[in-house]
Design a protein around this motif. Structure first.
Motif, PDB file in Angstrom:
ATOM      1  N   ASP A  13       3.948  -0.243   3.030  1.00 57.08           N
ATOM      2  CA  ASP A  13       2.681  -0.597   3.170  1.00 57.08           C
ATOM      3  C   ASP A  13       2.591  -2.188   3.479  1.00 57.08           C
ATOM      4  O   ASP A  13       2.892  -2.936   2.689  1.00 57.08           O
ATOM      5  CB  ASP A  13       1.981  -0.588   1.864  1.00 57.08           C
ATOM      6  CG  ASP A  13       0.737  -0.638   1.547  1.00 57.08           C
ATOM      7  OD1 ASP A  13       0.051  -1.377   2.458  1.00 57.08           O
ATOM      8  OD2 ASP A  13       0.072  -0.144   0.602  1.00 57.08           O
ATOM      9  N   GLN A  15       0.287  -4.033   3.771  1.00 57.03           N
ATOM     10  CA  GLN A  15      -1.002  -4.765   2.725  1.00 57.03           C
ATOM     11  C   GLN A  15      -0.238  -5.312   1.579  1.00 57.03           C
ATOM     12  O   GLN A  15      -0.306  -6.319   1.217  1.00 57.03           O
ATOM     13  CB  GLN A  15      -2.283  -4.103   2.546  1.00 57.03           C
ATOM     14  CG  GLN A  15      -3.081  -3.954   3.719  1.00 57.03           C
ATOM     15  CD  GLN A  15      -4.314  -3.127   3.177  1.00 57.03           C
ATOM     16  OE1 GLN A  15      -4.358  -2.363   2.581  1.00 57.03           O
ATOM     17  NE2 GLN A  15      -5.227  -3.230   4.188  1.00 57.03           N
ATOM     18  N   ALA A  16       0.615  -4.325   0.927  1.00 62.14           N
ATOM     19  CA  ALA A  16       1.550  -4.775  -0.139  1.00 62.14           C
ATOM     20  C   ALA A  16       2.456  -5.855   0.383  1.00 62.14           C
ATOM     21  O   ALA A  16       2.686  -6.758  -0.595  1.00 62.14           O
ATOM     22  CB  ALA A  16       1.940  -3.537  -0.689  1.00 62.14           C
ATOM     23  N   LYS A  19       1.316  -9.206   0.203  1.00 66.71           N
ATOM     24  CA  LYS A  19       1.364  -9.855  -1.184  1.00 66.71           C
ATOM     25  C   LYS A  19       2.573 -10.289  -1.652  1.00 66.71           C
ATOM     26  O   LYS A  19       2.943 -10.889  -2.631  1.00 66.71           O
ATOM     27  CB  LYS A  19       0.657  -9.020  -1.888  1.00 66.71           C
ATOM     28  CG  LYS A  19      -0.811  -8.487  -1.527  1.00 66.71           C
ATOM     29  CD  LYS A  19      -1.395  -7.516  -2.694  1.00 66.71           C
ATOM     30  CE  LYS A  19      -2.897  -7.347  -2.041  1.00 66.71           C
ATOM     31  NZ  LYS A  19      -3.557  -6.149  -2.641  1.00 66.71           N
ATOM     32  N   LYS A  20       3.642  -9.732  -0.916  1.00 68.60           N
ATOM     33  CA  LYS A  20       5.089  -9.947  -1.481  1.00 68.60           C
ATOM     34  C   LYS A  20       5.831 -10.817  -0.721  1.00 68.60           C
ATOM     35  O   LYS A  20       7.091 -11.130  -0.841  1.00 68.60           O
ATOM     36  CB  LYS A  20       5.800  -8.607  -1.362  1.00 68.60           C
ATOM     37  CG  LYS A  20       5.235  -7.543  -2.384  1.00 68.60           C
ATOM     38  CD  LYS A  20       5.955  -6.275  -2.179  1.00 68.60           C
ATOM     39  CE  LYS A  20       5.236  -5.283  -3.201  1.00 68.60           C
ATOM     40  NZ  LYS A  20       6.040  -3.982  -2.942  1.00 68.60           N
ATOM     41  N   GLN A  81      11.292  -0.418  -2.522  1.00 69.09           N
ATOM     42  CA  GLN A  81       9.772  -0.509  -2.075  1.00 69.09           C
ATOM     43  C   GLN A  81       9.550  -1.580  -1.691  1.00 69.09           C
ATOM     44  O   GLN A  81       8.760  -1.892  -0.567  1.00 69.09           O
ATOM     45  CB  GLN A  81       8.851  -0.134  -3.240  1.00 69.09           C
ATOM     46  CG  GLN A  81       7.544   0.377  -2.574  1.00 69.09           C
ATOM     47  CD  GLN A  81       7.364   1.437  -1.638  1.00 69.09           C
ATOM     48  OE1 GLN A  81       7.965   2.530  -1.856  1.00 69.09           O
ATOM     49  NE2 GLN A  81       7.042   1.144  -0.203  1.00 69.09           N
ATOM     50  N   ASP A  82       9.859  -2.987  -2.324  1.00 70.09           N
ATOM     51  CA  ASP A  82       9.661  -4.229  -1.844  1.00 70.09           C
ATOM     52  C   ASP A  82      10.067  -4.347  -0.298  1.00 70.09           C
ATOM     53  O   ASP A  82       9.421  -4.817   0.555  1.00 70.09           O
ATOM     54  CB  ASP A  82      10.321  -5.342  -2.548  1.00 70.09           C
ATOM     55  CG  ASP A  82       9.664  -5.378  -4.017  1.00 70.09           C
ATOM     56  OD1 ASP A  82       8.493  -4.752  -4.371  1.00 70.09           O
ATOM     57  OD2 ASP A  82      10.495  -5.937  -4.869  1.00 70.09           O
ATOM     58  N   ASP A  85       8.025  -2.394   1.932  1.00 69.55           N
ATOM     59  CA  ASP A  85       6.718  -3.062   2.432  1.00 69.55           C
ATOM     60  C   ASP A  85       6.755  -4.348   3.032  1.00 69.55           C
ATOM     61  O   ASP A  85       5.869  -4.570   3.902  1.00 69.55           O
ATOM     62  CB  ASP A  85       5.942  -3.474   1.029  1.00 69.55           C
ATOM     63  CG  ASP A  85       5.554  -2.203   0.098  1.00 69.55           C
ATOM     64  OD1 ASP A  85       5.522  -1.229   0.884  1.00 69.55           O
ATOM     65  OD2 ASP A  85       5.367  -2.325  -0.960  1.00 69.55           O
ATOM     66  N   TYR A  89       5.034  -4.984   6.850  1.00 68.59           N
ATOM     67  CA  TYR A  89       4.179  -6.016   7.007  1.00 68.59           C
ATOM     68  C   TYR A  89       4.694  -7.044   8.231  1.00 68.59           C
ATOM     69  O   TYR A  89       4.147  -7.300   9.282  1.00 68.59           O
ATOM     70  CB  TYR A  89       4.278  -7.024   5.925  1.00 68.59           C
ATOM     71  CG  TYR A  89       3.538  -8.527   6.048  1.00 68.59           C
ATOM     72  CD1 TYR A  89       2.223  -8.562   6.382  1.00 68.59           C
ATOM     73  CD2 TYR A  89       4.061  -9.692   6.223  1.00 68.59           C
ATOM     74  CE1 TYR A  89       1.432  -9.856   6.573  1.00 68.59           C
ATOM     75  CE2 TYR A  89       3.653 -10.872   6.392  1.00 68.59           C
ATOM     76  CZ  TYR A  89       2.258 -11.012   6.494  1.00 68.59           C
ATOM     77  OH  TYR A  89       1.698 -12.128   6.766  1.00 68.59           O
TER      78      TYR A  89
END
Length: 94
Positions: A13, A15-16, A19-20, A81-82, A85, A89
């Protein structure tokens, strides 16, 4: 019958990932950035890189198959998952 090529859906994701990316942006977000640890070299641009390449690279750092000390620490703290994501991005970034 003709052959059909199936492409896997992106697991990340973007968008996620946005943020990471605080651990990434400090080096990979600076145009022509060079680091002096453990030796002087140009930090690679990852914006626009293929997402699966980013995931594979992060997995290799986490597994100790790549040896940059900073990236070993950063990748070691990321979940699967990180990684997905962040790859989504940076894969979408220009």
């Amino acid at each position: 019958m003709g052959s059909v090529t199936l492409h896997a859906q992106a697991k990340g994701d973007a968008q996620a990932g946005a943020k990471k990316n605080s651990m990434c942006i400090g080096c990979h977000g600076i145009e022509t950035y060079k680091t002096a640890f453990p030796h002087v070299y140009s930090v690679p641009k990852i914006a626009g890189q293929h997402p699966q390449y980013i995931v594979k690279a992060l997995q290799a750092y986490k597994a100790g198959e790549r040896s940059h000390p900073s990236m070993l620490g950063i990748a070691g703290s990321l979940s699967d998952q990180d990684m997905e994501d962040l790859a989504a991005y940076y894969g979408a970034a220009k």
